[in-house]
Design a protein around this motif. Structure first.
Motif, PDB file in Angstrom:
ATOM      1  N   GLU A 294      73.385  16.622 -11.802  1.00  0.00           N
ATOM      2  CA  GLU A 294      73.819  15.241 -11.560  1.00  0.00           C
ATOM      3  C   GLU A 294      72.622  14.293 -11.583  1.00  0.00           C
ATOM      4  O   GLU A 294      72.693  13.212 -12.180  1.00  0.00           O
ATOM      5  N   SER A 295      71.525  14.702 -10.954  1.00  0.00           N
ATOM      6  CA  SER A 295      70.326  13.857 -10.915  1.00  0.00           C
ATOM      7  C   SER A 295      69.753  13.651 -12.306  1.00  0.00           C
ATOM      8  O   SER A 295      69.304  12.554 -12.651  1.00  0.00           O
TER       9      SER A 295
ATOM     10  N   GLN B 175      74.227  21.935  -8.751  1.00  0.00           N
ATOM     11  CA  GLN B 175      74.999  20.788  -9.241  1.00  0.00           C
ATOM     12  C   GLN B 175      74.237  19.488  -9.042  1.00  0.00           C
ATOM     13  O   GLN B 175      74.236  18.613  -9.905  1.00  0.00           O
ATOM     14  N   ARG B 176      73.567  19.333  -7.909  1.00  0.00           N
ATOM     15  CA  ARG B 176      72.822  18.109  -7.647  1.00  0.00           C
ATOM     16  C   ARG B 176      71.673  17.949  -8.638  1.00  0.00           C
ATOM     17  O   ARG B 176      71.333  16.844  -9.021  1.00  0.00           O
TER      18      ARG B 176
ATOM     19  N   GLU C  63      71.496  12.327  -1.720  1.00  0.00           N
ATOM     20  CA  GLU C  63      72.866  12.193  -1.238  1.00  0.00           C
ATOM     21  C   GLU C  63      73.939  12.332  -2.316  1.00  0.00           C
ATOM     22  O   GLU C  63      75.127  12.286  -2.016  1.00  0.00           O
ATOM     23  N   GLY C  64      73.561  12.455  -3.551  1.00  0.00           N
ATOM     24  CA  GLY C  64      74.531  12.643  -4.612  1.00  0.00           C
ATOM     25  C   GLY C  64      75.003  11.349  -5.240  1.00  0.00           C
ATOM     26  O   GLY C  64      74.596  10.258  -4.836  1.00  0.00           O
TER      27      GLY C  64
ATOM     28  N   ALA D 116      68.407  19.560  -1.771  1.00  0.00           N
ATOM     29  CA  ALA D 116      69.390  18.663  -1.158  1.00  0.00           C
ATOM     30  C   ALA D 116      70.823  19.041  -1.470  1.00  0.00           C
ATOM     31  O   ALA D 116      71.709  18.869  -0.629  1.00  0.00           O
ATOM     32  N   GLY D 117      71.091  19.547  -2.671  1.00  0.00           N
ATOM     33  CA  GLY D 117      72.484  19.784  -3.037  1.00  0.00           C
ATOM     34  C   GLY D 117      72.724  20.924  -4.000  1.00  0.00           C
ATOM     35  O   GLY D 117      73.802  21.010  -4.584  1.00  0.00           O
TER      36      GLY D 117
END
Length: 198
Positions: free
Chosen positions: A34-35, A30-31, A135-136, A26-27
């Motif tokens: 972040e997750s 970095q995602r 979606e972050g 999805a991202g």
């Protein structure tokens, strides 16, 4: 044999994807980080204050990415430093290699393939993943975690200056940067001074 390895799909045996594999699709890197930060703060083993992360307990799942996040901030560290270091860690590299092997990411650029997009779309329609994975951090409720993750990605200085100059150039009412006759009143030039010194 090598060809069949490259054509495996996530539905094959051993191909089930976890939350962090979907986050990568999805991202990107970095995602994934972040997750992990969001998941660890929800577990109560990581705290965020003033854009700094600090480990406050023992993790339960033991996922490699979560372990990497916890190890990177035992006494407190800036969010951006944690994002940068864990995104380049072997645990995130392993996720990328696995997704390439499954045919969900393409080569060195790690661009998502058509099969990867279909799998990600199916996961999104099932609703089985947390919204922040897809979606972050912008979808999180207003909280220190949301603010810390979003503020960790400021616009780079050079880009910010460029965008401001472009905005002024496009704004016909801008009193700075225009003399009214279409000529620029400042900016960069190759010669001549622009005024007195200090």
């Amino acid at each position: 044999m090598a060809r069949s390895w490259g054509r495996r799909t996530a539905g094959d045996s051993g191909g089930a994807l976890d939350l962090y594999a979907y986050a990568f699709l999805a991202g990107g890197r970095q995602r994934v980080v972040e997750s992990a930060i969001v998941a660890l703060t929800e577990q109560g083993v990581l705290s965020m204050r003033a854009a700094r992360l600090r480990a406050t307990g023992e993790i339960r799942s033991g996922h490699e990415v979560e372990c990497a996040v916890m190890v990177s901030c035992p006494r407190g560290k800036r969010v951006q430093d944690v994002l940068d270091s864990v995104a380049r860690s072997p645990s995130v590299d392993d996720i990328a290699r696995r997704l390439v092997g499954l045919g969900l990411l393409r080569g060195r650029g790690k661009r998502i393939t058509r099969a990867g997009r279909r799998l990600l779309s199916a996961a999104a329609s099932e609703g089985s993943l947390p919204a922040y994975v897809l979606e972050g951090p912008a979808v999180l409720v207003r909280s220190p975690v949301r603010h810390g993750l979003l503020s960790a990605h400021p616009i780079p200085d050079g880009l910010g200056r460029t965008l401001r100059r472009m905005g002024k150039a496009l704004d016909p009412d801008s009193s700075t940067g225009s003399t009214g006759d279409g000529a620029s009143g400042g900016g960069f030039g190759c010669g001549g001074g622009s005024g007195g010194g200090d």
